[in-house]
Design an enzyme around this catalytic site. Structure first.
Site, PDB file in Angstrom:
ATOM      1  CG  ASP A   1      -7.207  -5.359   6.390  1.00 55.14           C
ATOM      2  OD1 ASP A   1      -6.737  -5.379   7.541  1.00 55.14           O
ATOM      3  OD2 ASP A   1      -7.789  -4.359   5.907  1.00 55.14           O
TER       4      ASP A   1
ATOM      5  CG  PHE B   1      -2.654   5.876  13.118  1.00 54.91           C
ATOM      6  CD1 PHE B   1      -1.876   5.743  14.254  1.00 54.91           C
ATOM      7  CD2 PHE B   1      -2.592   7.069  12.400  1.00 54.91           C
ATOM      8  CE1 PHE B   1      -1.046   6.773  14.665  1.00 54.91           C
ATOM      9  CE2 PHE B   1      -1.767   8.110  12.804  1.00 54.91           C
ATOM     10  CZ  PHE B   1      -0.993   7.963  13.945  1.00 54.91           C
TER      11      PHE B   1
ATOM     12  CG  ASN C   1      -0.167  -0.077   2.506  1.00 52.55           C
ATOM     13  OD1 ASN C   1       0.562   0.834   2.850  1.00 52.55           O
ATOM     14  ND2 ASN C   1      -0.289  -1.195   3.211  1.00 52.55           N
TER      15      ASN C   1
ATOM     16  CE  LYS D   1     -11.019   0.371  10.537  1.00 54.96           C
ATOM     17  NZ  LYS D   1     -10.331   1.083   9.484  1.00 54.96           N
TER      18      LYS D   1
ATOM     19  CE  LYS E   1      -8.851  -3.185  14.151  1.00 48.25           C
ATOM     20  NZ  LYS E   1      -7.802  -3.262  13.162  1.00 48.25           N
TER      21      LYS E   1
ATOM     22  CE  LYS F   1       8.698 -12.528 -14.021  1.00 45.87           C
ATOM     23  NZ  LYS F   1       9.427 -12.069 -15.174  1.00 45.87           N
TER      24      LYS F   1
END
Ligand code: PMT
Length: 399
Positions: A275, A321, A206, A335, A339, A285
């Site tokens: 995730d 975060f 990301n 969240k 959590k 490969k």
């Protein structure tokens, strides 16, 4: 910290040119900088360079400057920190033996501020017993000495004697100028992306640059905390004085977090953890074949949720975060509850000036009791200090 004053002494070595970058970084960190140069330093770099970067007149001599006859006393006493960079063998010898024969050495004799010496010279000169003895003597007297880097030197030899990177000198200066209000606390920070591998050359990741997490680690170490930084791959240099654990995948991050969890007072999960990961990782490969390719993904462990579930056995302030592109508050709120967090930093990552890769961030801090604090756009390092202030307040409340 902002507005504190640095006296930078520049002495006559080739590394004097690097001191110009140091001034730029100090000014960027909102510090006031006054520069004093020895006469030999002015042969390497002109005072005008330092005057332009610092915005202040550069002092090069004791006499003949009608407007400031007591500067040699004032300068070392109205500064919060004196940095000598580069520090030649000559200035080191003079300070060690109480010689005051020019502006800088005289000023150091009368100084009350802390002194940070950054020696830089030829390696044989640096290793000369006279120089080493002088440095030992100065250390015993409380002068702080930053070891030079080793490597190829301007004179052609290879060894210890390079001026440390100006960014590292800045970091050391910020530590010396900070209130050590996190001393005695262990802070763990996760940062950057994870990479989830398909085959030896491809992975899913990301846009996290690690800037937010590294700012948190940097701010915490500056304030005296013992810091563990667990980081996915980034191009950033980790702050000095921390325990650094580089990882690639979410599973590696989980193992490192659990390894270092013991004794943590504050845990801040700024990392952007994938995730999902490819169900299968191929040893070779993958070859091009059919027109389409489906990749089956499996869930990664939710590290933060795991920390929340087992909080009873490992009490610490848990800060998450939330990177969101819509319904910021509602999603972040979910969240924090799911959590078992003490607070969550909600990041609207659809903004151009906040979230991924930027040097600034605009966040909302949501607390376990439902309070929401809306913070304006700030530099990530300032956001980091604020998050640490809030986490410390929560910690102090429960102790
Ligand atoms: O690195 P920068 O370029 O500076 O960008 C900063 C940032 C945008 C990455 C950062 O500020 C941020 O928002 N980080 C959290 C990104 C994220 O993954 O959010 P999330 O909503 O998917 O996850 C919520 C929390 O659970 C996060 O604290 C995350 O670290 C944690 N998590 C998520 C998934 C997972 N498998 N394990 C986790 O621990």
């Amino acid at each position: 910290m902002k507005g504190k004053k640095i006296l930078l002494g520049v002495t006559g070595g080739i590394a004097a040119y690097k001191a110009a970058e140091l001034v730029r970084l100090l000014v960027k960190a909102d510090l006031r900088v006054e520069v004093a140069m020895t006469e030999s330093a002015t042969w390497f770099v002109g005072p005008l360079t330092f005057e332009t970067l610092s915005g202040n007149k550069v002092i090069t001599r004791t006499f003949g400057r009608a407007e400031t006859p007591r500067d040699h006393i004032r300068c070392g006493q109205d500064s919060d920190l004196i940095i000598i960079a580069p520090a030649t063998a000559n200035i080191i010898g003079k300070i060690a033996h109480g010689i005051g024969d020019d502006f800088l050495s005289t000023c150091l004799l009368a100084a009350t501020a802390k002194i940070l010496l950054c020696p830089a010279m030829n390696d044989r000169m640096f290793l000369n017993p006279a120089v080493q003895d002088n440095l030992d003597l100065l250390k015993k007297r409380g002068v702080l000495v930053m070891a030079p880097d080793s490597g190829d030197l301007a004179c052609g030899s290879d060894g210890p004697g390079r001026l440390p990177d100006p960014a590292d000198i800045l970091e050391r200066a910020l530590i010396l100028l900070s209130e050590p209000d996190l001393a005695g606390l262990k802070v763990m920070v996760t940062a950057g992306p994870t990479t989830e591998h398909m085959d030896p050359v491809r992975f899913i990741t990301n846009r996290s640059s690690g800037k937010m997490g590294y700012a948190l680690a940097r701010a915490a170490v500056q304030r005296g905390a013992e810091v563990v930084l667990i980081s996915g791959p980034t191009t950033l240099k980790p702050p000095t004085g921390i325990t650094f654990c580089p990882i690639n995948t979410a599973q590696e991050m989980k193992a490192a977090v659990l390894d270092h969890r013991s004794g943590c007072h504050i845990i801040i999960k700024a990392a952007a953890v994938s995730d999902y990961r490819p169900k299968e990782t191929f040893d070779q490969k993958l070859k091009k074949g059919a027109a389409t390719l489906s990749l089956e993904m499996v869930r990664n462990p939710d590290i933060l949720a795991l920390l929340g579930e087992t909080k009873k056995d490992h009490p610490s302030i848990l800060v998450g975060f939330a990177a969101e592109t819509e319904n910021l508050l509602q999603n972040a709120q979910k969240k924090i509850n799911a959590k078992h967090l003490d607070m969550i930093v909600a990041n609207d990552v659809s903004r151009k000036d906040a979230g991924f890769q930027t040097d600034t961030n605009a966040v909302k801090i949501i607390y376990g009791d439902g309070r929401v604090e809306d913070l304006p756009l700030m530099a990530k390092i300032d956001v980091a200090h604020l998050i640490l202030d809030r986490a410390k307040a929560l910690k102090d409340n429960i102790s």
